[in-house]
Design an enzyme around this catalytic site. Structure first.
Site, short mmCIF file in Angstrom:
data_model
loop_
_atom_site.label_atom_id
_atom_site.label_comp_id
_atom_site.label_asym_id
_atom_site.label_seq_id
_atom_site.Cartn_x
_atom_site.Cartn_y
_atom_site.Cartn_z
N LYS A 30 0.76 -1.15 -0.03
CA LYS A 30 0.07 0.06 0.10
C LYS A 30 0.73 1.18 -0.01
O LYS A 30 2.11 1.34 0.17
CB LYS A 30 -0.95 0.03 1.18
CG LYS A 30 -2.00 -1.08 1.06
CD LYS A 30 -2.82 -1.16 2.42
CE LYS A 30 -3.98 -2.26 2.21
NZ LYS A 30 -4.85 -1.93 3.68
N TYR A 74 -12.57 -2.17 -4.40
CA TYR A 74 -12.90 -2.42 -3.15
C TYR A 74 -14.43 -2.26 -3.00
O TYR A 74 -14.98 -2.07 -1.88
CB TYR A 74 -12.24 -0.97 -2.09
CG TYR A 74 -10.81 -1.66 -1.88
CD1 TYR A 74 -10.52 -2.65 -0.66
CD2 TYR A 74 -9.77 -0.84 -2.21
CE1 TYR A 74 -9.23 -2.90 -0.73
CE2 TYR A 74 -8.36 -1.05 -1.87
CZ TYR A 74 -8.07 -2.24 -1.27
OH TYR A 74 -6.94 -2.44 -0.65
N ASN A 91 -1.86 0.00 7.03
CA ASN A 91 -1.71 -1.19 7.45
C ASN A 91 -0.55 -1.78 6.42
O ASN A 91 -0.25 -3.02 6.61
CB ASN A 91 -2.39 -1.88 8.21
CG ASN A 91 -3.48 -2.35 6.94
OD1 ASN A 91 -3.43 -2.32 5.77
ND2 ASN A 91 -4.66 -3.02 7.30
N HIS A 122 -2.30 -5.55 1.68
CA HIS A 122 -3.45 -6.09 1.25
C HIS A 122 -3.31 -7.32 0.68
O HIS A 122 -2.28 -7.86 -0.02
CB HIS A 122 -4.26 -5.24 0.33
CG HIS A 122 -5.55 -5.98 -0.41
ND1 HIS A 122 -6.70 -5.97 0.16
CD2 HIS A 122 -5.47 -7.06 -1.56
CE1 HIS A 122 -7.34 -6.92 -0.68
NE2 HIS A 122 -6.71 -7.30 -1.59
N GLU A 149 -9.22 -10.79 -8.11
CA GLU A 149 -8.23 -9.70 -7.87
C GLU A 149 -6.95 -9.75 -8.48
O GLU A 149 -6.46 -8.64 -9.08
CB GLU A 149 -7.96 -9.72 -6.20
CG GLU A 149 -9.05 -9.10 -5.44
CD GLU A 149 -8.53 -9.16 -3.83
OE1 GLU A 149 -9.40 -8.63 -3.05
OE2 GLU A 149 -7.48 -9.79 -3.30
#
Length: 138
Positions: free
Chosen positions: A9, A49, A112, A115, A126
């Site tokens: 990310k 998402y 965080n 993913h 995905e």
């Protein structure tokens, strides 16, 4: 062999720790079979998402995922989905086990660092979102 999608990310790319994350994934027995650095548009983040579109964090998540480049990659290995999720650690870094990516490298619950796909069907969807078959080299 199983494949899963992994995203490093914007918080991690900003801090130049992609190599550390890949090293942790490889040390767990996963192999990177496709990888590229991209900058998601708002529309792409919303599409990716979409499953979370009704959740209160959806807008914040999409804004964050568009805030800088991400590294998308396909990982391959025995039980790749489970192994990747174990190496990532709990979504909330405060709850993640020591030695996991999120415990060691994440900034916060939102930032965080990674993913990962949560199941075989999700992984296939995905992976197809970001990669064509010709880009995946096993």
């Amino acid at each position: 062999m199983e494949r899963t999608l992994s995203i490093i990310k914007p918080d991690a790319t900003r801090r130049n720790i992609c190599g550390k994350i890949v090293a942790m994934l490889e040390a767990a027995g996963l192999r990177v079979v496709a990888q590229k650095r991209i900058h998601l548009s708002r529309r792409e983040a919303e599409q990716f998402y979409a499953v979370h579109s009704e959740r209160p964090f959806f807008d914040e998540l999409c804004i964050f995922m568009c805030s800088g480049p991400v590294t998308v990659q396909v990982l391959e290995g025995h039980d790749a989905i489970a192994v990747n999720r174990e190496v990532m650690g709990a979504t909330n870094p405060a709850e993640a086990k020591p030695g996991t990516i999120r415990k060691e490298l994440a900034v916060s619950l939102t930032e965080n660092s990674v993913h990962g796909s949560d199941g075989p069907d999700t992984a296939a969807q995905e992976i197809a979102f970001f990669f064509s078959e010709i880009e995946i080299v096993g």
